[in-house]
Design a protein around this motif. Structure first.
Motif, short mmCIF file in Angstrom:
data_model
loop_
_atom_site.label_atom_id
_atom_site.label_comp_id
_atom_site.label_asym_id
_atom_site.label_seq_id
_atom_site.Cartn_x
_atom_site.Cartn_y
_atom_site.Cartn_z
N GLY A 307 0.71 -1.30 0.05
CA GLY A 307 -0.13 0.05 0.05
C GLY A 307 0.95 1.21 0.20
O GLY A 307 0.67 2.24 -0.53
N ASP A 328 7.55 -7.10 2.47
CA ASP A 328 7.15 -5.88 1.48
C ASP A 328 6.98 -6.16 -0.01
O ASP A 328 8.12 -6.68 -0.43
CB ASP A 328 7.93 -4.54 1.90
CG ASP A 328 7.33 -3.48 1.51
OD1 ASP A 328 6.32 -3.30 0.78
OD2 ASP A 328 8.31 -2.27 1.40
N GLY A 329 5.94 -5.98 -0.38
CA GLY A 329 5.91 -6.01 -1.80
C GLY A 329 4.92 -4.81 -2.32
O GLY A 329 4.04 -4.45 -1.68
N SER A 332 -0.81 -3.11 -7.18
CA SER A 332 -1.64 -1.90 -7.45
C SER A 332 -2.89 -2.36 -7.84
O SER A 332 -3.05 -3.60 -8.19
CB SER A 332 -1.01 -1.09 -8.81
OG SER A 332 -1.05 -1.82 -9.79
N THR A 333 -4.05 -1.48 -7.78
CA THR A 333 -5.33 -1.77 -8.35
C THR A 333 -5.32 -2.58 -9.79
O THR A 333 -5.93 -3.48 -10.13
CB THR A 333 -6.38 -0.86 -7.99
OG1 THR A 333 -6.16 -0.31 -6.95
CG2 THR A 333 -7.74 -1.16 -8.60
N ASP A 415 5.03 5.22 -10.63
CA ASP A 415 6.14 5.19 -9.45
C ASP A 415 7.33 5.41 -10.19
O ASP A 415 8.03 4.98 -11.23
CB ASP A 415 5.86 3.78 -8.77
CG ASP A 415 4.76 3.70 -8.10
OD1 ASP A 415 4.48 4.39 -7.00
OD2 ASP A 415 3.93 2.81 -8.22
N ARG A 430 6.02 8.80 -6.20
CA ARG A 430 5.12 8.82 -7.31
C ARG A 430 5.65 9.79 -8.29
O ARG A 430 6.33 10.78 -8.12
CB ARG A 430 3.92 8.94 -6.67
CG ARG A 430 3.49 7.54 -6.01
CD ARG A 430 2.04 7.27 -6.26
NE ARG A 430 1.33 7.35 -7.29
CZ ARG A 430 1.02 6.57 -8.36
NH1 ARG A 430 1.54 5.36 -8.31
NH2 ARG A 430 0.53 6.83 -9.53
N LYS A 436 -0.05 8.43 -0.81
CA LYS A 436 -0.62 7.32 -0.15
C LYS A 436 -0.61 7.35 1.46
O LYS A 436 0.46 7.70 1.98
CB LYS A 436 0.50 6.04 -0.28
CG LYS A 436 0.02 5.49 -1.70
CD LYS A 436 -1.53 4.74 -1.72
CE LYS A 436 -1.83 3.96 -2.75
NZ LYS A 436 -1.91 2.49 -2.33
#
Ligand code: 3UK
Length: 539
Positions: A307, A328-329, A332-333, A415, A430, A436
């Protein structure tokens, strides 16, 4: 890599078939009860039959506006099974947001939690819509004034009244299966259309391939099901491998999460999750909470974060306390889930790890070409593009923004990234104005437009600032009208009332004027520089 799904493929039918051999295995536990795989399958097929009986057809959209629970999963998979397309939306939005989504998706029915029915009813009195049925779950189907022509149903009675559908819709693997909305810096949110194959790919490539989920796992996601992250975490991934899921309707506050991690709710009765998924802000809140459980009170084997970038320090402190890494990765939608990630047993905090097998990454320069690696193998900062099998088809009714994002086989992530000499990808911000906050997109422009609707506010500018944990928070610089007065709390309350509450600016600074160019444009970069200088002095 796993085999591609066949041309005729229905993701819900695929999940039901996989588990037909062990119907007694527990699938879902929410705040009220549990469903075995057998019971889940039966309810999914009843839901499909009930949708057909309402006259909702293949490809038509249904708004799914529910708090997390068994009914959410039944509704989502029931739609897919019937070939009906659920539009799973954020439960924290305003009536105005839902009015837009209902019209944009031309939703024929809505499946809604009782607590959210008043907001939905309000939305129906706004824009024109095509809604004909509202099915209410988890409470009385009454108490809200719906326009004439919209029928009200109670979820449990509605399911009970229909025999399970015999067969799933004979959908194509590339046919629209469901939508998720994704926010941009300007304009309305984008209806992101995913196929039946897409959740199959994310579940196989990430859920099974990277996280190594198995039928022995009990998973729990602080991120809700309406987020692409939560949908994979707590629905498509676990149900693909026969694992069990804990679902929670309430906000994921530290105490609420602790109660699940320690198995302390009546429904869990001591069963403790083995896999937990959250966003960095949530991990920070838990680590700072006085009731943080001890290591031996939880049964975690793995934690996941996405996120927003996970600050190194948070990962290290979590690992030191629980003895479990946070993986952690970045996802995206648009790509549906995570495509670049750390690995269990191979974690480098402060990085997003390496491409998930099945996905390819490029860091491109201003000329649009991949930047060549330096002699040590590192790659300088550039725009991250991803290629992989789970990309959305398009943004509904938005050719322009679809073209900008879905460029043939490649998806533009928006990104900035670098790659280090070990081949690990490192987040570098970004390249649009989106922020975010707690892992959720917020647009500074939307907040600014809301701030200036306050009668005391002349103008305002919103930027992202970095807090002590290394996480992004919103800060508003506000110029009051001459002679006008307003407190920071009052301005924040104004934002919470008009916007989805999670979008309110976390800090307010009253300033006599905003830095501007000769032509009157607000110079946000100057505000960011001022903030950076301020926090440098403070540190
Ligand atoms: C940012 C990250 C650094 C990044 C998501 C996992 O967040 C998800 O989807 P959204 O559409 O936002 C996508 C954007 O969020 N981001 C997400 N994860 C990371 N930045 N490190 C990370 N680990 O700007 C990205 O483009 O809300 C996350 C799975 C599914 C998802 N949809």
């Amino acid at each position: 890599l796993p085999p591609a799904p066949p041309a005729r493929f229905n993701f819900a039918a695929h999940l039901l078939q996989r588990h037909a051999a062990y119907p007694q295995r527990p699938a879902l536990t929410d705040d009220h009860g549990s469903l075995t795989y057998g019971a889940l399958g039966e309810r999914v097929r009843r839901c499909a039959a009930a949708l057909r009986a309402l006259g909702v057809h293949r490809e038509e959209r249904v708004l799914l506006l529910m708090h997390d629970g068994c009914d959410w999963v039944v509704s989502f998979l029931g739609c897919l099974y019937a070939g009906v397309v659920p539009v799973a939306v954020n439960t924290l939005l305003t009536a105005d947001d839902y009015a837009y989504q209902l019209r944009h998706a031309r939703a024929q029915a809505a499946l809604v939690s009782a607590a959210l029915l008043p907001t939905l009813a309000q939305a129906l009195h706004g824009e024109p819509h095509e809604l004909r049925h509202v099915v209410v779950a988890g409470g009385p189907a009454a108490g809200a004034a719906l326009p004439t022509g919209v029928a009200l149903h109670a979820f449990d009675d509605w399911l009970a009244a229909h025999a399970p559908a015999e067969a799933a819709a004979d959908t194509h693997t590339d046919e629209p299966a469901f939508w998720l909305y994704s926010s941009g810096s300007t304009g309305r949110p984008k209806g992101t259309v995913h196929t039946h194959a897409n959740p199959y790919w994310t579940a196989e490539l990430y859920g099974r391939g990277v996280l190594g989920l198995t039928e022995h796992d009990l998973v729990f996601s602080a991120a809700k099901l309406f987020f692409a992250y939560g949908l994979g975490n707590a629905l498509t991934f676990p149900l693909s491998v026969g694992a069990s899921v804990v679902l929670m309707a309430e906000r994921p506050t530290p105490p609420a999460v602790f109660a699940r991690l320690t198995g302390a709710t009546p429904m869990l009765a001591g069963r403790r999750p083995t896999v937990f998924y959250g966003a960095p802000t949530g991990y920070a809140g838990m680590l700072a909470h006085p009731d943080l459980p001890q290591r031996d009170q939880v049964a975690l084997r793995l934690c996941s974060s996405a996120g927003e970038a996970l600050p190194r320090d948070l990962g290290e402190r979590w690992k030191a306390h629980f003895g479990v890494d946070i993986i952690d990765g970045i996802g995206s939608t648009e790509m549906l889930h995570i495509y670049c990630s750390n690995r269990p047993g191979d974690v480098a905090y402060g990085t997003s790890g390496t491409p998930v097998p099945g996905y390819e990454l490029e860091i491109r320069g201003d000329d649009g070409r991949p930047l060549p690696p330096n002699p040590d193998g590192s790659i300088d900062i550039g725009d991250l593009y991803v290629r992989g099998p789970s990309a959305a088809l398009l943004y509904w009714n938005d050719r322009e923004r679809s073209r900008q994002t879905f460029q043939g086989a490649w998806t533009r992530t928006g990104d900035k990234y670098t790659r280090d000499a070990q081949g690990r990808y490192v987040y570098a911000g970004r390249n649009d104005d989106m922020l975010k906050v707690s892992g959720i997109y917020v647009s500074p422009f939307e907040i600014e437009a809301t701030l200036v609707r306050h009668p005391a506010v002349l103008e305002a500018a919103v930027i992202g600032i970095t807090d002590a944990d290394g996480l992004t928070k919103t800060k508003a610089f506000v110029v009051l009208r001459p002679g006008a007065h307003a407190s920071a709390e009052e301005i924040q309350a104004h934002c919470k009332a008009l916007l989805a509450p999670f979008k309110y600016p976390r800090q307010i600074a009253f300033v006599p004027e905003l830095p501007k160019t000769a032509t009157g444009k607000i110079q946000r970069f100057r505000l960011r520089e001022m903030e950076a200088a301020r926090s440098a002095v403070a540190a």
